[in-house]
Design an enzyme around this catalytic site. Structure first.
Site, PDB file in Angstrom:
ATOM      1  N   THR A  12      51.469  33.869  29.404  1.00  0.00           N
ATOM      2  CA  THR A  12      51.845  33.129  30.606  1.00  0.00           C
ATOM      3  C   THR A  12      50.993  33.625  31.775  1.00  0.00           C
ATOM      4  O   THR A  12      50.622  34.792  31.831  1.00  0.00           O
ATOM      5  CB  THR A  12      53.340  33.290  30.932  1.00  0.00           C
ATOM      6  N   GLY A  13      50.674  32.714  32.688  1.00  0.00           N
ATOM      7  CA  GLY A  13      49.709  33.073  33.723  1.00  0.00           C
ATOM      8  C   GLY A  13      48.349  33.352  33.132  1.00  0.00           C
ATOM      9  O   GLY A  13      47.571  34.132  33.668  1.00  0.00           O
ATOM     10  N   GLY A  14      48.037  32.674  32.028  1.00  0.00           N
ATOM     11  CA  GLY A  14      46.794  32.933  31.313  1.00  0.00           C
ATOM     12  C   GLY A  14      45.605  32.157  31.826  1.00  0.00           C
ATOM     13  O   GLY A  14      44.509  32.268  31.268  1.00  0.00           O
ATOM     14  N   SER A  16      44.261  32.497  34.828  1.00  0.00           N
ATOM     15  CA  SER A  16      43.507  33.205  35.863  1.00  0.00           C
ATOM     16  C   SER A  16      43.787  34.700  35.777  1.00  0.00           C
ATOM     17  O   SER A  16      44.701  35.134  35.073  1.00  0.00           O
ATOM     18  CB  SER A  16      43.880  32.685  37.264  1.00  0.00           C
ATOM     19  N   GLY A  17      42.997  35.481  36.510  1.00  0.00           N
ATOM     20  CA  GLY A  17      43.264  36.902  36.701  1.00  0.00           C
ATOM     21  C   GLY A  17      43.354  37.700  35.415  1.00  0.00           C
ATOM     22  O   GLY A  17      42.586  37.503  34.464  1.00  0.00           O
ATOM     23  N   ILE A  18      44.318  38.614  35.390  1.00  0.00           N
ATOM     24  CA  ILE A  18      44.500  39.492  34.237  1.00  0.00           C
ATOM     25  C   ILE A  18      44.833  38.695  32.984  1.00  0.00           C
ATOM     26  O   ILE A  18      44.374  39.019  31.879  1.00  0.00           O
ATOM     27  CB  ILE A  18      45.581  40.544  34.539  1.00  0.00           C
ATOM     28  N   GLY A  19      45.623  37.640  33.130  1.00  0.00           N
ATOM     29  CA  GLY A  19      45.975  36.819  31.972  1.00  0.00           C
ATOM     30  C   GLY A  19      44.753  36.197  31.320  1.00  0.00           C
ATOM     31  O   GLY A  19      44.621  36.195  30.087  1.00  0.00           O
ATOM     32  N   SER A 137      53.999  46.690  37.083  1.00  0.00           N
ATOM     33  CA  SER A 137      53.047  47.118  38.105  1.00  0.00           C
ATOM     34  C   SER A 137      53.234  48.596  38.340  1.00  0.00           C
ATOM     35  O   SER A 137      54.340  49.132  38.198  1.00  0.00           O
ATOM     36  CB  SER A 137      53.281  46.360  39.413  1.00  0.00           C
ATOM     37  N   TYR A 150      58.869  42.759  46.100  1.00  0.00           N
ATOM     38  CA  TYR A 150      57.900  42.815  45.006  1.00  0.00           C
ATOM     39  C   TYR A 150      58.097  44.070  44.170  1.00  0.00           C
ATOM     40  O   TYR A 150      58.125  44.013  42.930  1.00  0.00           O
ATOM     41  CB  TYR A 150      56.477  42.760  45.561  1.00  0.00           C
TER      42      TYR A 150
END
Length: 249
Positions: A12-14, A16-19, A137, A150
């Site tokens: 999930t969130g794949g 962009s970014g770390i995903g 995190s 957060y």
């Protein structure tokens, strides 16, 4: 033999970014990857970048209907899942006296509810021996002004990795937490911080870490690849911190 040969991974969130970095790493090691994200344009771009071993499914982790769609389409294409990387998240920073209910709900809905129901919804597809990775995190043991919501969401994710590891162990499913430190990604686009403020935060964290620099998406993706593979087969409920030492000193 590559470490993820013929494994099916959902991220999930794949898009962009770390995903997205993890999707590249998983595919390089032989996996087929389903990436799940809200923005159709970036999803299409990510799939084109990743190539024929990637499938994109549009949806929002806060929507149970969208998660059911993810489950149905993944089951139709692949039958089962070997790796689930519950990675989608965002951060909003504000003093406590300026936080409203909508901001509270948004962060907990995406960062905690989204993680919990991603695992719950896809659980029937997880094979015996599957690896679940939750994106936490390095802030989950820290306290910095304006970060209350957060930081709290990521502490909740760390807690979930422990309890889900205990609950899912009889099914042969491992659950680990991956805690990145400060990394330059598009995360800044999902915060309320101006670019110069985010850069100042990066500089502050990097200056406090023993390695004295931000991390890279590839360094975090390497840790995710390890947790996804059978090389970490005796690890569950762990917190893999990839932060240059910031959290632990």
């Amino acid at each position: 033999m590559t470490t993820l040969q013929n494994k099916i991974a959902v991220i999930t969130g794949g898009n962009s970014g770390i995903g997205l970095a993890a999707a590249h790493a998983f595919i390089k090691e032989g996996a087929r990857v389903v990436i799940f994200g809200r923005n159709q344009d970036t999803l299409d771009s990510a799939v084109a970048e990743l190539g024929p071993k990637a499938v994109g499914i549009q949806g929002d982790v806060t929507s149970l209907a969208d998660l059911e769609k993810l489950k149905a389409e993944t089951e139709m294409r692949f039958g089962q899942i070997d790796v689930l990387f519950a990675n989608a998240g965002l951060g909003v920073f504000a003093p406590i006296d300026s936080v409203d209910e909508a901001s509270y709900d948004k962060q907990f809905d995406i960062n905690v509810k989204g993680v919990f129901f991603t695992v719950q919804t896809l659980l029937p597809l997880l094979k015996h021996g599957a690896s679940v990775i939750l994106t936490g995190s390095a802030v989950h043991e820290k306290g910095i002004a304006t970060g209350s919501l957060y930081f709290a969401t990521k502490a909740a994710v760390r807690s979930l990795s422990r309890t889900l590891a205990a609950e899912l162990a009889p099914k042969g499913i491992r659950v680990n937490n991956l805690s990145p430190g400060i990394v330059r990604t598009n995360f800044a686009d999902r915060t309320n911080l101006a670019n110069e403020d985010f850069e100042g935060f990066i500089d502050m964290v990097a200056s406090q870490a023993p390695l004295q620099r931000p991390g890279t998406m590839q360094e975090v993706a390497n840790a995710a690849r390890f947790l996804a593979s059978d090389e970490s087969s005796y690890m569950t409920a762990s917190d893999v911190v990839v932060d240059g030492g910031w959290m632990n000193v």
